[in-house]
Write an enzyme that holds these catalytic residues in place. Sequence first.
Site, mmCIF file in Angstrom:
data_model
loop_
_atom_site.group_PDB
_atom_site.id
_atom_site.type_symbol
_atom_site.label_atom_id
_atom_site.label_comp_id
_atom_site.label_asym_id
_atom_site.label_seq_id
_atom_site.Cartn_x
_atom_site.Cartn_y
_atom_site.Cartn_z
ATOM 1 N N ASP A 14 0.865 -1.162 0.000
ATOM 2 C CA ASP A 14 0.000 0.000 0.000
ATOM 3 C C ASP A 14 0.916 1.230 0.000
ATOM 4 O O ASP A 14 2.090 1.145 0.361
ATOM 5 C CB ASP A 14 -0.877 -0.027 1.255
ATOM 6 C CG ASP A 14 -1.774 1.173 1.367
ATOM 7 O OD1 ASP A 14 -2.415 1.537 0.361
ATOM 8 O OD2 ASP A 14 -1.840 1.766 2.464
ATOM 9 N N ASP A 16 -0.178 4.978 0.904
ATOM 10 C CA ASP A 16 -0.404 6.021 1.897
ATOM 11 C C ASP A 16 -0.365 5.484 3.316
ATOM 12 O O ASP A 16 -0.994 4.472 3.631
ATOM 13 C CB ASP A 16 -1.752 6.692 1.631
ATOM 14 C CG ASP A 16 -1.794 7.324 0.252
ATOM 15 O OD1 ASP A 16 -0.884 8.101 -0.067
ATOM 16 O OD2 ASP A 16 -2.732 7.025 -0.512
#
Length: 225
Positions: A14, A16
Site C-alpha cells: 500500500d 499512503d
Amino acid sequence: MPISSSSQPLAIFDLDNTLIAGDSDHAWGNFLVSKGKVDPSYYQARNDQFYRDYQQAQLNIHEYLQFVSEPLISMTPEELETLQAEFLQDIIRPLYLSKAQDLLAQHRDNGDYLLIITATNSIVAGPIAQDLGVDEFLATELERREGRITGKIKGTPCYQDGKVLRLQQWLKKHQYQPGTMHFYSDSINDRPLLEYVDFPVVVDGDEALVAHAKRYRWPLMSLRA
C-alpha cells in the site's frame, strides 16, 4: 520492469501511511487549496470529510472520485504535469521513510517483483511510485481523452475488494503465478487483499486493522519508529 518468471515472488505495498508518512490523496487536495486551484473553504471541508470517511471504512469511492476529478477537468496536460512535479518535490518527498526504503531494497535484493496497489488515483500515485523505484503500480484510474481528465473512472476503483479484483486481473494479464505474495498495509480498508495474499503484514496499522491482525496473528511492524 518485466516479470522475470511466472513464479517470481511478489511483494505488494500500500502507498499512503505505509510507504510514506501521510496520505497523498488527502495531501493533494490540500495542495490544490494552497495553489488556489479550488474554492478553499468548500474544498478543504469536503476533502477532510472524505478522509474521515476513508479512515472509518465508510468512503463512497465513486462520490470521492467525482470530487477529485472536478478541478482537474479544466487543466491542460502541461498544467497538470507542473503541479504533479511540484507536489512530489515539495509535499511528498518530505514524507519518505528511510525504513520503507530499506524494506523496498530488501525485497528487491531478494529478487521479488515490487508492486504498489493503492486506492489513490494514478495522477497522484503514479509519480510517487516511479520515484520510489517499484516495478509497477496499480491505482484508481481517471479516464483521459487527448491528455485531459474527463471526470469518468476507468475500470474498477482500486479500493477495498477492488484491490483484489485489480490484482487478479493484472496477474491474469501477465500470466503470472507468483510463488509467494507479501502485502504491507496500514488500513482496515485493505483487509480483503491482506486476507488474499500468503503473507499479510500490518504496517503502523489503524486501530481496527491492528485488532484484526492480533486476532489472526498477522505480524505487526512499524516503518516510523
